[in-house]
Design a protein around this motif. Sequence first.
Motif, PDB file in Angstrom:
ATOM      1  N   LEU A 178       0.827  -1.209   0.000  1.00  0.00           N
ATOM      2  CA  LEU A 178       0.000   0.000   0.000  1.00  0.00           C
ATOM      3  C   LEU A 178       0.860   1.258   0.000  1.00  0.00           C
ATOM      4  O   LEU A 178       0.424   2.308  -0.464  1.00  0.00           O
ATOM      5  CB  LEU A 178      -0.937  -0.003   1.222  1.00  0.00           C
ATOM      6  CG  LEU A 178      -2.018  -1.067   1.148  1.00  0.00           C
ATOM      7  CD1 LEU A 178      -2.797  -1.133   2.446  1.00  0.00           C
ATOM      8  CD2 LEU A 178      -2.959  -0.791  -0.014  1.00  0.00           C
ATOM      9  N   MET A 179       2.094   1.142   0.526  1.00  0.00           N
ATOM     10  CA  MET A 179       2.956   2.317   0.561  1.00  0.00           C
ATOM     11  C   MET A 179       3.447   2.685  -0.833  1.00  0.00           C
ATOM     12  O   MET A 179       3.710   3.843  -1.122  1.00  0.00           O
ATOM     13  CB  MET A 179       4.138   2.006   1.467  1.00  0.00           C
ATOM     14  CG  MET A 179       5.060   3.160   1.717  1.00  0.00           C
ATOM     15  SD  MET A 179       6.727   2.554   1.995  1.00  0.00           S
ATOM     16  CE  MET A 179       7.160   1.877   0.417  1.00  0.00           C
ATOM     17  N   GLN A 180       3.556   1.655  -1.708  1.00  0.00           N
ATOM     18  CA  GLN A 180       4.052   1.924  -3.056  1.00  0.00           C
ATOM     19  C   GLN A 180       2.910   2.417  -3.951  1.00  0.00           C
ATOM     20  O   GLN A 180       1.774   2.022  -3.793  1.00  0.00           O
ATOM     21  CB  GLN A 180       4.613   0.642  -3.684  1.00  0.00           C
ATOM     22  CG  GLN A 180       5.758   0.061  -2.908  1.00  0.00           C
ATOM     23  CD  GLN A 180       6.201  -1.254  -3.502  1.00  0.00           C
ATOM     24  OE1 GLN A 180       6.689  -1.314  -4.607  1.00  0.00           O
ATOM     25  NE2 GLN A 180       6.030  -2.326  -2.752  1.00  0.00           N
ATOM     26  N   GLY A 181       3.254   3.272  -4.904  1.00  0.00           N
ATOM     27  CA  GLY A 181       2.314   3.651  -5.954  1.00  0.00           C
ATOM     28  C   GLY A 181       1.258   4.668  -5.563  1.00  0.00           C
ATOM     29  O   GLY A 181       0.352   4.935  -6.339  1.00  0.00           O
ATOM     30  N   ASP A 182       1.323   5.259  -4.354  1.00  0.00           N
ATOM     31  CA  ASP A 182       0.334   6.298  -4.032  1.00  0.00           C
ATOM     32  C   ASP A 182       0.986   7.684  -4.101  1.00  0.00           C
ATOM     33  O   ASP A 182       0.443   8.658  -3.592  1.00  0.00           O
ATOM     34  CB  ASP A 182      -0.311   6.044  -2.664  1.00  0.00           C
ATOM     35  CG  ASP A 182       0.672   6.250  -1.528  1.00  0.00           C
ATOM     36  OD1 ASP A 182       1.878   6.138  -1.783  1.00  0.00           O
ATOM     37  OD2 ASP A 182       0.236   6.528  -0.398  1.00  0.00           O
ATOM     38  N   GLY A 183       2.116   7.797  -4.762  1.00  0.00           N
ATOM     39  CA  GLY A 183       2.796   9.092  -4.901  1.00  0.00           C
ATOM     40  C   GLY A 183       3.971   9.193  -3.966  1.00  0.00           C
ATOM     41  O   GLY A 183       3.910   8.740  -2.818  1.00  0.00           O
ATOM     42  N   ILE A 184       5.057   9.804  -4.454  1.00  0.00           N
ATOM     43  CA  ILE A 184       6.295   9.834  -3.681  1.00  0.00           C
ATOM     44  C   ILE A 184       6.331  11.079  -2.793  1.00  0.00           C
ATOM     45  O   ILE A 184       5.798  12.132  -3.151  1.00  0.00           O
ATOM     46  CB  ILE A 184       7.509   9.785  -4.638  1.00  0.00           C
ATOM     47  CG1 ILE A 184       8.791   9.424  -3.886  1.00  0.00           C
ATOM     48  CG2 ILE A 184       7.667  11.078  -5.429  1.00  0.00           C
ATOM     49  CD1 ILE A 184       9.915   9.011  -4.812  1.00  0.00           C
ATOM     50  N   TRP A 185       6.934  10.943  -1.625  1.00  0.00           N
ATOM     51  CA  TRP A 185       7.123  12.079  -0.714  1.00  0.00           C
ATOM     52  C   TRP A 185       8.548  12.588  -0.871  1.00  0.00           C
ATOM     53  O   TRP A 185       9.497  11.826  -0.703  1.00  0.00           O
ATOM     54  CB  TRP A 185       6.913  11.647   0.731  1.00  0.00           C
ATOM     55  CG  TRP A 185       5.487  11.426   1.092  1.00  0.00           C
ATOM     56  CD1 TRP A 185       4.783  10.274   0.942  1.00  0.00           C
ATOM     57  CD2 TRP A 185       4.590  12.360   1.678  1.00  0.00           C
ATOM     58  NE1 TRP A 185       3.496  10.426   1.379  1.00  0.00           N
ATOM     59  CE2 TRP A 185       3.344  11.709   1.852  1.00  0.00           C
ATOM     60  CE3 TRP A 185       4.698  13.700   2.071  1.00  0.00           C
ATOM     61  CZ2 TRP A 185       2.236  12.343   2.393  1.00  0.00           C
ATOM     62  CZ3 TRP A 185       3.587  14.324   2.619  1.00  0.00           C
ATOM     63  CH2 TRP A 185       2.377  13.655   2.763  1.00  0.00           C
ATOM     64  N   LEU A 186       8.690  13.876  -1.232  1.00  0.00           N
ATOM     65  CA  LEU A 186      10.020  14.466  -1.329  1.00  0.00           C
ATOM     66  C   LEU A 186      10.011  15.802  -0.609  1.00  0.00           C
ATOM     67  O   LEU A 186       9.163  16.662  -0.889  1.00  0.00           O
ATOM     68  CB  LEU A 186      10.412  14.693  -2.798  1.00  0.00           C
ATOM     69  CG  LEU A 186      10.932  13.494  -3.592  1.00  0.00           C
ATOM     70  CD1 LEU A 186      11.279  13.916  -4.994  1.00  0.00           C
ATOM     71  CD2 LEU A 186      12.133  12.859  -2.920  1.00  0.00           C
ATOM     72  N   MET A 195       4.205  10.434 -12.738  1.00  0.00           N
ATOM     73  CA  MET A 195       5.628  10.181 -12.512  1.00  0.00           C
ATOM     74  C   MET A 195       5.903   9.920 -11.030  1.00  0.00           C
ATOM     75  O   MET A 195       6.669   9.028 -10.669  1.00  0.00           O
ATOM     76  CB  MET A 195       6.471  11.372 -12.988  1.00  0.00           C
ATOM     77  CG  MET A 195       6.845  11.338 -14.460  1.00  0.00           C
ATOM     78  SD  MET A 195       7.425   9.733 -15.020  1.00  0.00           S
ATOM     79  CE  MET A 195       9.084   9.745 -14.365  1.00  0.00           C
ATOM     80  N   GLY A 196       5.255  10.721 -10.201  1.00  0.00           N
ATOM     81  CA  GLY A 196       5.423  10.548  -8.761  1.00  0.00           C
ATOM     82  C   GLY A 196       4.988   9.170  -8.318  1.00  0.00           C
ATOM     83  O   GLY A 196       5.605   8.540  -7.462  1.00  0.00           O
ATOM     84  N   LYS A 197       3.901   8.691  -8.942  1.00  0.00           N
ATOM     85  CA  LYS A 197       3.388   7.372  -8.570  1.00  0.00           C
ATOM     86  C   LYS A 197       4.312   6.262  -9.047  1.00  0.00           C
ATOM     87  O   LYS A 197       4.567   5.293  -8.337  1.00  0.00           O
ATOM     88  CB  LYS A 197       1.985   7.177  -9.147  1.00  0.00           C
ATOM     89  CG  LYS A 197       0.929   7.863  -8.306  1.00  0.00           C
ATOM     90  CD  LYS A 197      -0.462   7.577  -8.814  1.00  0.00           C
ATOM     91  CE  LYS A 197      -1.487   8.194  -7.878  1.00  0.00           C
ATOM     92  NZ  LYS A 197      -2.840   8.060  -8.379  1.00  0.00           N
ATOM     93  N   ILE A 203      11.310  -0.400  -6.598  1.00  0.00           N
ATOM     94  CA  ILE A 203      12.389  -0.693  -7.542  1.00  0.00           C
ATOM     95  C   ILE A 203      13.140   0.583  -7.884  1.00  0.00           C
ATOM     96  O   ILE A 203      14.341   0.565  -8.130  1.00  0.00           O
ATOM     97  CB  ILE A 203      11.847  -1.395  -8.806  1.00  0.00           C
ATOM     98  CG1 ILE A 203      12.974  -1.758  -9.753  1.00  0.00           C
ATOM     99  CG2 ILE A 203      10.799  -0.581  -9.519  1.00  0.00           C
ATOM    100  CD1 ILE A 203      12.559  -2.574 -10.945  1.00  0.00           C
ATOM    101  N   PHE A 204      12.443   1.750  -7.866  1.00  0.00           N
ATOM    102  CA  PHE A 204      13.105   3.023  -8.153  1.00  0.00           C
ATOM    103  C   PHE A 204      13.667   3.664  -6.888  1.00  0.00           C
ATOM    104  O   PHE A 204      14.633   4.404  -6.946  1.00  0.00           O
ATOM    105  CB  PHE A 204      12.133   3.985  -8.850  1.00  0.00           C
ATOM    106  CG  PHE A 204      11.624   3.440 -10.151  1.00  0.00           C
ATOM    107  CD1 PHE A 204      12.491   3.254 -11.214  1.00  0.00           C
ATOM    108  CD2 PHE A 204      10.305   3.075 -10.295  1.00  0.00           C
ATOM    109  CE1 PHE A 204      12.037   2.729 -12.410  1.00  0.00           C
ATOM    110  CE2 PHE A 204       9.845   2.547 -11.484  1.00  0.00           C
ATOM    111  CZ  PHE A 204      10.716   2.377 -12.545  1.00  0.00           C
TER     112      PHE A 204
END
Lengths: 349, 184
Positions: A178-186, A195-197, A203-204
Motif C-alpha cells: 500500500l505504501m508503493q504507488g500512491d505518490g512519492i514524498w520528497l 511520474m510521482g506514482k 524498484i526506483f
Amino acid sequence: MDFWIDDIGWPFIKIFIIANVALMMVALLVWAERRVAALIQDRLGPNRVGPLGLLQPVADVIKLFLKEDLTPGHVNRPFFIIAPALTMMPAIISLAVIPFGASLIIADLDIGILFIFAISSLAVYGITIGGWASNSKYSLLGGIRSTAQMISYEICLGLSVIGVFMLSKSLRLQDVVLMQGDGIWLFGEHYTGIMGKILDWNIFKQPIGFILFMIAGFAETNRTPFDLAEAEQELAAGFHTEFSSMKFALYFLGEYAAMISIGAITVTLYLGGWTFFGLENLGGSFSWLTQILIFAVKLLALQFFFIWVRWTIPRFRYDQLMRLGWQVLLPIGLANILLTGVLKLIFKV
Amino acid sequence: MEPIFHDLLAAGGGHAVAFYACSAVTIAAAILMVMKKNPVASVMWLVLSFIGLAGIYVTLQSYFIAVIQVLVYAGAIMVLFLFVIMLLNLRREDIAKMELPKVPFAGVIAAILFFVSVFLVIKASTPAFEKPVDALLGEPALAGDSVRAIGIPLFSQWLLPFEITSVLLLAAIVGAVALTKKKL
C-alpha cells in the motif's frame, strides 16, 4: 459455529486455492522454460501435446508418475524419502503471507517478511539431507556446495530488503504494497502525478537493493548462473543424482516453486504488488479479480526474466560464487542500508 | 476431564489444542534427538524440536520470537551443525563404538537435577492456571506489533547490554577468522 467458519473454513479454502494455483503455475513454468529456451536457441520446443504444447507438463508428470521409483540399496532410507518433500514445502508455505489482493492473503502477519525468511531458511535441509542420504560422492558434494551457497546468499537476501522496510516502517507485506504507488514524498511534499506514482515503486527507490535481491534470489533458487549444485560436467546431477520418478520430480518442481515464491516476494516488495496506479480498483465488487490479474502479469513477467537469464548467462565457478557473495554483495548490502538511512534524512521521504 | 483443561478448551479452544500439540512435538523430538545414535538424525530431530518450540511461541502470540527461533536456530545454526557433522564423516562403526561413560554418580546427579527442575517448573506454573486463559495465552497488547514491542526497548532501555553483546559477537567472529586463517 463462527469459529469453524472464520478460523478453520475460510483459511482452509484460501490455502487450498493458493497452493493449487501455485502448483498449476509450476506446471506452466516448466512449459514456459522449455519454450523460451527453444526461442532463445532458435528451436521450436515442445509444441505437440495440446495447443502450443501447453499440455506437455501433464504428459511429463504422467511419465514421472509411471516411472519406476528406484531407491538404491546404499541410501539412508527415511532421509532419502523425506528430503525431496523438504525442498518443495518451504516454497509453498511462504506464499501464505503474500498479499495477492486487498483481502486475498492467508495470514496477514505483522512480521510477514521475517516469516518468509524463516521458512525459506529451512529449504536448505532438503538439498543437504538429500545429498547426504544418497551416500554417493557426487550427491554429497553437490549437497554441501548448495548448502554453503544458500547460507551465504541468504545473508545477502536478508540485507538487501532492509532498505525497503526502512522506507515502509512496517514488516507487514500489505503495508509495503500500500505504501508503493500512491505518490512519492520528497522534502515533505506529496507528488501524486503519474511520474510521482511510478517513482514510488520500491524498484526506483531501492535500485541497489532490488539488484542485490534479484542476484541473491537466483542463488537461493539454485538457478543459473548459480546452479553449481548440479553442475553436470563436475558432479553428474549433483544432489539429486540418485533420485528417480516422483522424488526427482519433487526436486525438479521444487525449483520452480521456489522461483514462484521468490518472484511473488519481489513483486510485493519492489514492483507494487497487486496495485497498478488505480487500475486495481477496476471492476467494482469484482476488483479482487483485477488485483489477482495484475499480480499474475507482474509475476509472469518476472518469471520470463528468470528463464531468460538461465539461457543467456553461463555458470559461475565455485570460488567466484563465494567471492561474489561474501566480498562484493555483502558489503554492498551493508552500504545500501547506510545509504538508505542517509538519503531518507536528506529527502525526507 | 480435568477442570483446568476444560477451562482452557472452553475459553481458548484452538489455542489450547495447538499449544499442547506443539509441546508434545517439542518434547518428543527432543527425546528422540538424545536417543538417536546417528548424529545427522539427531540434528534433524533437534530442528523439529525447535520448530515445535516456535509453535509454542505462536500460540502465546509472540510471532517475532517464534520466527527468530526458526530463522536463527533451525535455519542457520543447525545447518552449520549439519554441515560440520557431514564433513566429519562419522562412519557407522565409529558411532557404535561411542558409549556413554558408565559413571553411576553422574546418573544420580542428572536424575536429581531433572526432578528438581521439573518440580520448580510445576511450582512456578501453578498460579498461572488460576489466571484467566486470555492472560495465560499472551498479552494482546504485544500481539499487535511484536517487532516494535521488542525493538524499541532493545534500542533505548537496553541499548548498552545490546551493544556489549554485539561487541562480544564481533570478538567471536575475529577469533574464528584468526583460528582458521593461519596467514592473515
